[in-house]
Write a protein that holds these residues in place. Structure first.
Motif, mmCIF file in Angstrom:
data_model
loop_
_atom_site.group_PDB
_atom_site.id
_atom_site.type_symbol
_atom_site.label_atom_id
_atom_site.label_comp_id
_atom_site.label_asym_id
_atom_site.label_seq_id
_atom_site.Cartn_x
_atom_site.Cartn_y
_atom_site.Cartn_z
ATOM 1 N N LYS A 42 51.932 -93.681 5.166
ATOM 2 C CA LYS A 42 51.159 -94.038 6.361
ATOM 3 C C LYS A 42 51.267 -95.531 6.659
ATOM 4 O O LYS A 42 51.472 -95.932 7.811
ATOM 5 C CB LYS A 42 49.695 -93.641 6.166
ATOM 6 N N VAL A 43 51.144 -96.353 5.632
ATOM 7 C CA VAL A 43 51.245 -97.809 5.811
ATOM 8 C C VAL A 43 52.623 -98.184 6.347
ATOM 9 O O VAL A 43 52.771 -99.147 7.108
ATOM 10 C CB VAL A 43 50.958 -98.535 4.470
ATOM 11 N N ASN A 44 53.626 -97.403 5.978
ATOM 12 C CA ASN A 44 54.994 -97.650 6.422
ATOM 13 C C ASN A 44 55.275 -96.993 7.768
ATOM 14 O O ASN A 44 56.425 -96.708 8.111
ATOM 15 C CB ASN A 44 55.982 -97.125 5.368
ATOM 16 N N ALA A 45 54.208 -96.736 8.539
ATOM 17 C CA ALA A 45 54.303 -96.132 9.882
ATOM 18 C C ALA A 45 54.962 -94.759 9.840
ATOM 19 O O ALA A 45 55.721 -94.394 10.735
ATOM 20 C CB ALA A 45 55.031 -97.058 10.851
ATOM 21 N N TYR A 46 54.679 -94.014 8.783
ATOM 22 C CA TYR A 46 55.173 -92.640 8.628
ATOM 23 C C TYR A 46 56.705 -92.585 8.601
ATOM 24 O O TYR A 46 57.332 -91.682 9.152
ATOM 25 C CB TYR A 46 54.620 -91.738 9.742
ATOM 26 N N THR A 47 57.295 -93.583 7.955
ATOM 27 C CA THR A 47 58.741 -93.584 7.741
ATOM 28 C C THR A 47 59.016 -93.662 6.240
ATOM 29 O O THR A 47 58.204 -94.178 5.479
ATOM 30 C CB THR A 47 59.425 -94.774 8.441
ATOM 31 N N LYS A 50 62.608 -95.264 1.446
ATOM 32 C CA LYS A 50 63.948 -95.301 0.855
ATOM 33 C C LYS A 50 65.053 -95.182 1.900
ATOM 34 O O LYS A 50 65.981 -95.993 1.926
ATOM 35 C CB LYS A 50 64.088 -94.177 -0.180
ATOM 36 N N CYS A 51 64.966 -94.167 2.778
ATOM 37 C CA CYS A 51 66.058 -93.933 3.732
ATOM 38 C C CYS A 51 65.671 -94.216 5.183
ATOM 39 O O CYS A 51 66.490 -94.056 6.088
ATOM 40 C CB CYS A 51 66.583 -92.503 3.604
ATOM 41 N N ASN A 52 64.417 -94.580 5.421
ATOM 42 C CA ASN A 52 63.899 -94.906 6.758
ATOM 43 C C ASN A 52 63.842 -93.693 7.685
ATOM 44 O O ASN A 52 63.836 -93.840 8.911
ATOM 45 C CB ASN A 52 64.716 -96.027 7.424
ATOM 46 N N TYR A 53 63.800 -92.500 7.120
ATOM 47 C CA TYR A 53 63.639 -91.308 7.957
ATOM 48 C C TYR A 53 62.315 -91.381 8.707
ATOM 49 O O TYR A 53 61.266 -91.658 8.129
ATOM 50 C CB TYR A 53 63.669 -90.044 7.090
ATOM 51 N N HIS A 54 62.356 -91.139 10.009
ATOM 52 C CA HIS A 54 61.164 -91.180 10.846
ATOM 53 C C HIS A 54 60.546 -89.784 10.934
ATOM 54 O O HIS A 54 61.084 -88.896 11.597
ATOM 55 C CB HIS A 54 61.511 -91.693 12.245
ATOM 56 N N GLU A 55 59.441 -89.611 10.236
ATOM 57 C CA GLU A 55 58.741 -88.325 10.261
ATOM 58 C C GLU A 55 58.238 -88.039 11.674
ATOM 59 O O GLU A 55 57.845 -88.933 12.408
ATOM 60 C CB GLU A 55 57.564 -88.364 9.280
ATOM 61 N N LYS A 56 58.282 -86.764 12.054
ATOM 62 C CA LYS A 56 57.747 -86.373 13.361
ATOM 63 C C LYS A 56 56.215 -86.433 13.293
ATOM 64 O O LYS A 56 55.608 -85.750 12.478
ATOM 65 C CB LYS A 56 58.217 -84.966 13.728
ATOM 66 N N ILE A 57 55.630 -87.244 14.134
ATOM 67 C CA ILE A 57 54.182 -87.413 14.126
ATOM 68 C C ILE A 57 53.621 -87.130 15.518
ATOM 69 O O ILE A 57 54.374 -87.041 16.494
ATOM 70 C CB ILE A 57 53.766 -88.825 13.665
ATOM 71 N N SER A 64 47.082 -94.619 16.178
ATOM 72 C CA SER A 64 46.667 -95.458 15.049
ATOM 73 C C SER A 64 47.675 -96.571 14.795
ATOM 74 O O SER A 64 47.312 -97.663 14.350
ATOM 75 C CB SER A 64 46.481 -94.608 13.791
ATOM 76 N N VAL A 65 48.958 -96.304 15.059
ATOM 77 C CA VAL A 65 50.002 -97.311 14.873
ATOM 78 C C VAL A 65 49.933 -98.381 15.969
ATOM 79 O O VAL A 65 50.091 -99.579 15.697
ATOM 80 C CB VAL A 65 51.401 -96.651 14.873
ATOM 81 N N LEU A 66 49.660 -97.970 17.207
ATOM 82 C CA LEU A 66 49.788 -98.873 18.351
ATOM 83 C C LEU A 66 48.505 -99.622 18.717
ATOM 84 O O LEU A 66 48.538 -100.812 19.006
ATOM 85 C CB LEU A 66 50.282 -98.087 19.570
ATOM 86 N N VAL A 263 64.316 -98.713 18.532
ATOM 87 C CA VAL A 263 63.339 -99.510 17.797
ATOM 88 C C VAL A 263 62.786 -98.720 16.613
ATOM 89 O O VAL A 263 62.428 -97.551 16.751
ATOM 90 C CB VAL A 263 62.198 -99.986 18.729
ATOM 91 N N ASP A 264 62.761 -99.369 15.460
ATOM 92 C CA ASP A 264 62.153 -98.787 14.269
ATOM 93 C C ASP A 264 60.648 -98.700 14.491
ATOM 94 O O ASP A 264 60.033 -99.624 15.031
ATOM 95 C CB ASP A 264 62.467 -99.665 13.060
ATOM 96 N N ARG A 265 60.038 -97.586 14.087
ATOM 97 C CA ARG A 265 58.610 -97.389 14.335
ATOM 98 C C ARG A 265 57.754 -98.484 13.683
ATOM 99 O O ARG A 265 56.705 -98.845 14.214
ATOM 100 C CB ARG A 265 58.174 -96.012 13.837
ATOM 101 N N LYS A 266 58.214 -99.012 12.564
ATOM 102 C CA LYS A 266 57.459 -100.080 11.890
ATOM 103 C C LYS A 266 57.394 -101.337 12.761
ATOM 104 O O LYS A 266 56.480 -102.151 12.632
ATOM 105 C CB LYS A 266 58.104 -100.403 10.537
ATOM 106 N N ASP A 267 58.382 -101.511 13.638
ATOM 107 C CA ASP A 267 58.446 -102.692 14.501
ATOM 108 C C ASP A 267 57.972 -102.394 15.920
ATOM 109 O O ASP A 267 57.990 -103.295 16.769
ATOM 110 C CB ASP A 267 59.890 -103.212 14.565
ATOM 111 N N LEU A 268 57.580 -101.157 16.180
ATOM 112 C CA LEU A 268 57.309 -100.724 17.549
ATOM 113 C C LEU A 268 56.226 -101.560 18.220
ATOM 114 O O LEU A 268 56.399 -102.038 19.353
ATOM 115 C CB LEU A 268 56.919 -99.237 17.557
#
Length: 280
Positions: A42-47, A50-57, A64-66, A263-268
């Motif tokens: 969750k802290v990693n924006a649901y990614t 290790k591989c930066n896979y973006h979970e479908k959320i 909560s992220v934005l 854009v990576d979700r962590k940087d969104l």
């Protein structure tokens, strides 16, 4: 070192003494199979770390992220679909809606809210794929339209987060009318010179891609998102030839000029805030 060697076999722990990890404590990445704590995920924006896979959320996670401190005000939260065509397949449409509401806790396939993002006012409409495949029905179109109206009235930027399988077949023509309806509203937003950013996530297909998802002042996407109109089989049968591998990935679409950036979700949140400040 007898204390180190087990002398008795068959030692059993009584059931009442066993301690089990509660469900949902760990998350396993479906791509690389790496296991991490759900809090870390969750802290990693649901990614995946290790591989930066973006979970479908869904919408709740995106909000909560934005939104700052996950604080927002939802618009038209209780709007529900009608049954204009008295549609029935394996079950009646109202029954399907009722069952999906009960299962997901959502009222329809989109939620709209406004609040602060990095201290900037913004209106966000976010689709939920869990609600009948994120299909675009009359409620989806109406809630997006009302979200745009709120952005117009309050001079706020509008962000659309798309995740959809396309038009909702249970509403047929009523569903397709939402393409024109939302596009017309976005034209008003453009005339008022209010920014509209479209974020395409995995998957964004069908009538959603053919309307509001591709009409942004900036069209952006998450890494690896599937973006297209029709499926590969339909396209292949229509044009009579095979298509390049991965032709509907966000990276392929970016390379061919249909996206502005990925854009990576962590940087969104930071990227959106920086972009909006440039446009002020």
């Amino acid at each position: 070192m007898s204390w180190f060697t087990r002398k008795e076999r068959g030692i059993q722990t009584p059931t009442e003494m066993k301690r089990e990890a509660p469900d949902g404590l760990w998350y396993q990445c479906p791509s690389c199979k790496h296991v991490m704590h759900t809090r870390e995920h969750k802290v990693n924006a649901y990614t995946c770390v290790k591989c930066n896979y973006h979970e479908k959320i869904g919408s709740e996670a995106y909000f909560s992220v934005l939104f700052d401190n996950a604080e927002y005000t939802e618009l038209d939260a209780n709007m529900l679909s009608g049954d204009p065509l008295s549609f029935e397949d394996t079950k009646k449409y109202p029954d399907r809606i009722r069952d999906t509401v009960k299962k997901t806790g959502l009222k329809d396939a989109v939620r709209t809210a406004y609040g602060k993002m990095d201290e900037l006012d913004i209106v966000v409409s976010c689709m939920d794929f869990n609600f009948i495949g994120g299909s675009m029905g009359s409620v989806v179109g109406e809630k997006i339209a009302r979200g745009i109206d709120h952005a117009l009235q309050n001079k706020m930027p509008f962000l659309m987060i798309s995740r959809s399988g396309g038009a909702r077949m249970m509403e047929a023509g009523y569903s397709l009318m939402q393409m024109a309806k939302t596009s017309a509203k976005l034209a008003l937003l453009s005339e008022a010179r209010i920014p509209y950013i479209s974020l395409l996530t995995d998957p964004t297909t069908g009538g959603v891609t053919a309307s509001y998802a591709m009409l942004g002042d900036f069209n952006i996407a998450e890494p690896g998102a599937l973006i297209g109109f029709a499926g590969p089989r339909v396209i292949r049968e229509t044009i009579g030839k095979d298509l390049p591998k991965g032709f509907q990935s966000a990276e392929f679409v970016l390379e061919h000029g249909f996206l502005d950036f990925i854009v990576d979700r962590k940087d969104l949140k930071d990227k959106l805030a920086s972009l909006l400040r440039m446009l002020q």
